[in-house]
Scaffold this motif. Sequence first.
Motif, PDB file in Angstrom:
ATOM      1  N   UNK A  21       0.839  -1.203   0.000  1.00  0.00           N
ATOM      2  CA  UNK A  21       0.000   0.000   0.000  1.00  0.00           C
ATOM      3  C   UNK A  21       0.875   1.254   0.000  1.00  0.00           C
ATOM      4  N   UNK A  22       1.961   1.228   0.781  1.00  0.00           N
ATOM      5  CA  UNK A  22       2.881   2.369   0.821  1.00  0.00           C
ATOM      6  C   UNK A  22       3.533   2.573  -0.550  1.00  0.00           C
ATOM      7  N   UNK A  52      -5.077  15.696  -7.739  1.00  0.00           N
ATOM      8  CA  UNK A  52      -6.245  15.313  -6.945  1.00  0.00           C
ATOM      9  C   UNK A  52      -7.488  15.415  -7.825  1.00  0.00           C
ATOM     10  N   UNK A  59      -2.503  12.755   6.271  1.00  0.00           N
ATOM     11  CA  UNK A  59      -1.272  13.515   6.479  1.00  0.00           C
ATOM     12  C   UNK A  59      -1.395  15.013   6.196  1.00  0.00           C
ATOM     13  N   UNK A  60      -2.505  15.431   5.557  1.00  0.00           N
ATOM     14  CA  UNK A  60      -2.686  16.867   5.353  1.00  0.00           C
ATOM     15  C   UNK A  60      -2.883  17.582   6.690  1.00  0.00           C
ATOM     16  N   UNK A  73       1.309   4.298  -2.878  1.00  0.00           N
ATOM     17  CA  UNK A  73       1.210   5.747  -2.646  1.00  0.00           C
ATOM     18  C   UNK A  73       2.413   6.466  -3.249  1.00  0.00           C
ATOM     19  N   UNK A  74       3.598   5.862  -3.136  1.00  0.00           N
ATOM     20  CA  UNK A  74       4.826   6.575  -3.507  1.00  0.00           C
ATOM     21  C   UNK A  74       5.348   6.236  -4.904  1.00  0.00           C
ATOM     22  N   UNK A  86      -1.048  24.183   6.444  1.00  0.00           N
ATOM     23  CA  UNK A  86      -1.952  24.350   5.303  1.00  0.00           C
ATOM     24  C   UNK A  86      -2.882  25.542   5.536  1.00  0.00           C
ATOM     25  N   UNK A  88      -5.924   1.495   9.250  1.00  0.00           N
ATOM     26  CA  UNK A  88      -5.455   0.518  10.219  1.00  0.00           C
ATOM     27  C   UNK A  88      -5.642   1.064  11.633  1.00  0.00           C
ATOM     28  N   UNK A 109       1.285  15.293  -0.627  1.00  0.00           N
ATOM     29  CA  UNK A 109       0.630  14.746   0.565  1.00  0.00           C
ATOM     30  C   UNK A 109       0.327  15.826   1.596  1.00  0.00           C
ATOM     31  N   UNK A 110       1.151  16.860   1.643  1.00  0.00           N
ATOM     32  CA  UNK A 110       0.971  17.888   2.669  1.00  0.00           C
ATOM     33  C   UNK A 110       0.142  19.077   2.199  1.00  0.00           C
ATOM     34  N   UNK A 111       0.037  19.246   0.880  1.00  0.00           N
ATOM     35  CA  UNK A 111      -0.634  20.439   0.360  1.00  0.00           C
ATOM     36  C   UNK A 111      -1.748  20.047  -0.598  1.00  0.00           C
ATOM     37  N   UNK A 112      -2.903  19.651  -0.051  1.00  0.00           N
ATOM     38  CA  UNK A 112      -4.008  19.255  -0.931  1.00  0.00           C
ATOM     39  C   UNK A 112      -4.401  20.360  -1.909  1.00  0.00           C
ATOM     40  N   UNK A 142       5.882  14.367  -1.619  1.00  0.00           N
ATOM     41  CA  UNK A 142       5.846  14.892  -0.262  1.00  0.00           C
ATOM     42  C   UNK A 142       4.984  16.153  -0.201  1.00  0.00           C
ATOM     43  N   UNK A 183     -10.970   1.215   5.270  1.00  0.00           N
ATOM     44  CA  UNK A 183      -9.640   1.293   4.654  1.00  0.00           C
ATOM     45  C   UNK A 183      -8.639   2.095   5.471  1.00  0.00           C
ATOM     46  N   UNK A 239      -3.766   8.915  -5.102  1.00  0.00           N
ATOM     47  CA  UNK A 239      -2.986   8.277  -4.044  1.00  0.00           C
ATOM     48  C   UNK A 239      -2.500   6.884  -4.424  1.00  0.00           C
ATOM     49  N   UNK A 285      -7.216   6.216  -2.274  1.00  0.00           N
ATOM     50  CA  UNK A 285      -6.450   5.965  -1.057  1.00  0.00           C
ATOM     51  C   UNK A 285      -6.340   4.454  -0.846  1.00  0.00           C
ATOM     52  N   UNK A 286      -5.128   3.911  -0.847  1.00  0.00           N
ATOM     53  CA  UNK A 286      -5.018   2.454  -0.818  1.00  0.00           C
ATOM     54  C   UNK A 286      -5.386   1.872   0.535  1.00  0.00           C
ATOM     55  N   UNK A 287      -6.209   0.857   0.519  1.00  0.00           N
ATOM     56  CA  UNK A 287      -6.457   0.085   1.725  1.00  0.00           C
ATOM     57  C   UNK A 287      -5.425  -1.007   1.831  1.00  0.00           C
ATOM     58  N   UNK A 308       0.911  14.814   9.821  1.00  0.00           N
ATOM     59  CA  UNK A 308       1.718  14.308   8.714  1.00  0.00           C
ATOM     60  C   UNK A 308       2.306  12.930   8.955  1.00  0.00           C
ATOM     61  N   UNK A 367      -2.743   4.742   4.929  1.00  0.00           N
ATOM     62  CA  UNK A 367      -1.545   4.314   4.203  1.00  0.00           C
ATOM     63  C   UNK A 367      -0.809   5.455   3.527  1.00  0.00           C
TER      64      UNK A 367
END
Lengths: 268, 466
Positions: free
Chosen positions: A49-50, A162, B333-334, A53-54, B33, B406, A87-90, A84, B404, A125, A185-187, B337, B368
């Motif tokens: 899953x990670x 997005x 994470x928004x 995402x990456x 943000x 954990x 992920x932090x700046x939607x 990076x 979805x 994602x 978003x991965x489960x 993080x 995730x």
Amino acid sequence: MSRKTPALVTEDPWGTLRRFTDARIALGRSGVSLPTHPHLAFQLAHAQARDAVHLPLDVDAVAQGLAALGYPAIRLHSAARDRREYLQRPDLGRVLDAASAQALSARRPDPAAGVDLAIVIADGLSATAVHHHAVALLHTLIPALADTGWSLAPIAIVEQGRVAVGDPVAVALGARMVAVLIGERPGLSSPDSLGVYVTYAPRRGSTDAERNCISNIRTAGLSYDAATHTLMYLLREAMRRRISGVRLKDETATAQRIVSRGSFLTDD
Amino acid sequence: MAYTQTIGSTTYRFDSLRQLMAQATPARAGDVVAGLAADTDEARVAAQMALAEVPLKRFLTEALIPYEDDEITRLIIDGHDADAFAPVAHLTVGDFRDWLLSDPAGAAELAALAPGLTPEMVAAVSKIMRIQDLILVAKKCRVVTRFRSTLGLDGRLATRLQPNHPTDDPTGIAASVLDGLLYGSGDAVIGINPASDNISAVMALMEMLDRIIERYAIPTQSCVLTHVTTHLEAIRRGAPVDLVFQSIAGTEAANRSFGIDLALLDEAHAAALALGRGTLGDNLMYFETGQGSALSANANHGVDQQTCETRAYAVARRYRPLLVNTVVGFIGPEYLFDGRQIIRAGLEDHFCGKLLGLPMGCDVCYTNHAEADQNDMDVLLTLLGTAGCHYIMGIPGSDDIMLNYQTTSFHDALYLRRVLGLRPAPEFETWLARMGIFEAGQQGNGNAVPDAFRRALAQLPRETDA
């Protein structure tokens, strides 16, 4: 191993219940803790899953897949420079970077003409979801769209995008509707799930309440045929009624649910 | 009014208490943000130093969100108990931290103080506390609630059994319920997040859980975590509603985005009380919260996410809930993080809720796309156990196949109980022993299924027939 030793792992004798759910039941225990096998199985699922995402979007491969379908691709990038920042700046993932915006406005020959539908592919994602399912879904969707007689914009591929990045793309292409194919978003058990978001009359600032979503398109989830069926219903209704989102969704939720109150824990 | 702090040759100026609070907040993604975070580490500490000098009384006169604009502010100000506040009324935020850590501030003193505190006072002091401070003070707080089990007693750790299924399939849910019960889970509540808001589907789940609890005489309560209006409709139609659930936030506008206000919560609370289904007590509301929800709804009024979160606890305490938990890592994470931000936020929320008199649990969780993993969750879980957290979630193998994300597993709860010597709720502990699931106060060594459940399993079609 001739001598009989006590089992290291206490097995759970209700493993037969696994056929009723994908939940991680009956894992057994080492003392009171997770045994090695299910522990490492979890670690693997999380790693996948990670990675989803990456993993960077393979734009070339997606573009080649579109070319094979007979569609040229426009390659675009959101204002989020890397994962990076994404992920932090939607906010940045929802708009195009300057170069992409310029490239789009430069290519549109006749601003007054417009098109009926723009299809946008974004990594979201899970690039894995796009790699596995985006072009494959279009193989069923494009023939279905051919029956409508709608005009289609060139298909856009957006990196670090997005859902809302489809709005400025559609505006620049003069599209009445936009369908964004995006990695969800991965489960833990679903790292490659694709979603599709439909927006009628997209504009800068369209809200989520104006979108319809089809979720969980993946091998163990919603099939391409089923997704295409629902998507075509939504697109036709959106075009006909000139709306999308909550008001449209309410009327599609007509499927009769089979409501059962019983289970093996309560039935005699 | 403006606040200043001079560090060396630099004077930091903060235009309002709202801005001072935001800049004093330990770093987190959502405040960045929102454009509210301190620009530098030094600016953040300068804000914390200035905040430490602010008298607690100031929070009664300088509202972070105007009284006229927000019913949560009105709830906080109008409901303030000046007599309860008296013991700390002369203190600054910095003094208040020392007071909380001092030995004379025991469980009785903290319980008596709770109605005299506002969420903003509590949020402020948390911003200048380290994790060990948050743990030590929370551990001193004692909040006990009851419905069919007793929660929050010293030395106890309860769990919410969370048997979610992506299509609400009754057999799939029952499989997870049984797995959880046999792992000693479910004393806080057996609570399903339904995939559907459809009223008949929700009522079917309520009835199924009610039959399970009744049939096996389990001293616990059920909840289907659907919208409060759906609960009201279910009650009108005669469904067996134990706990009423609702997600809540700390501003009126954010709550409106959830489709609720205080009047609606009042109505649902009264309707559930009228059912009289609790046997040991009538704490019957279940609230979930989480930092970032107000910002996510564009309803934060320039207030930092941790302060918004703490304001949600003012909503919760109005209803004497059985359960409140922050779903700390769910939002993504928004807002929080990485594991470091999630861990601190979870302990802040637990502390702030406890200090305001709430029965705090925590959904120790991550998604995730957050920079977090099981190790981070183990850290937060262990620290929360140390801090006296009332309950955690329990789910098969930490994997919620419906939502979805954990969260903590049945195994995690057994780990925490064992390593810290914590026990289930007393009534549930008795039941576990009677069923043969626990032996000598511990998870049994054998793997035999109790007779009652063996009979249930025996009804299943053989696998080849299924």
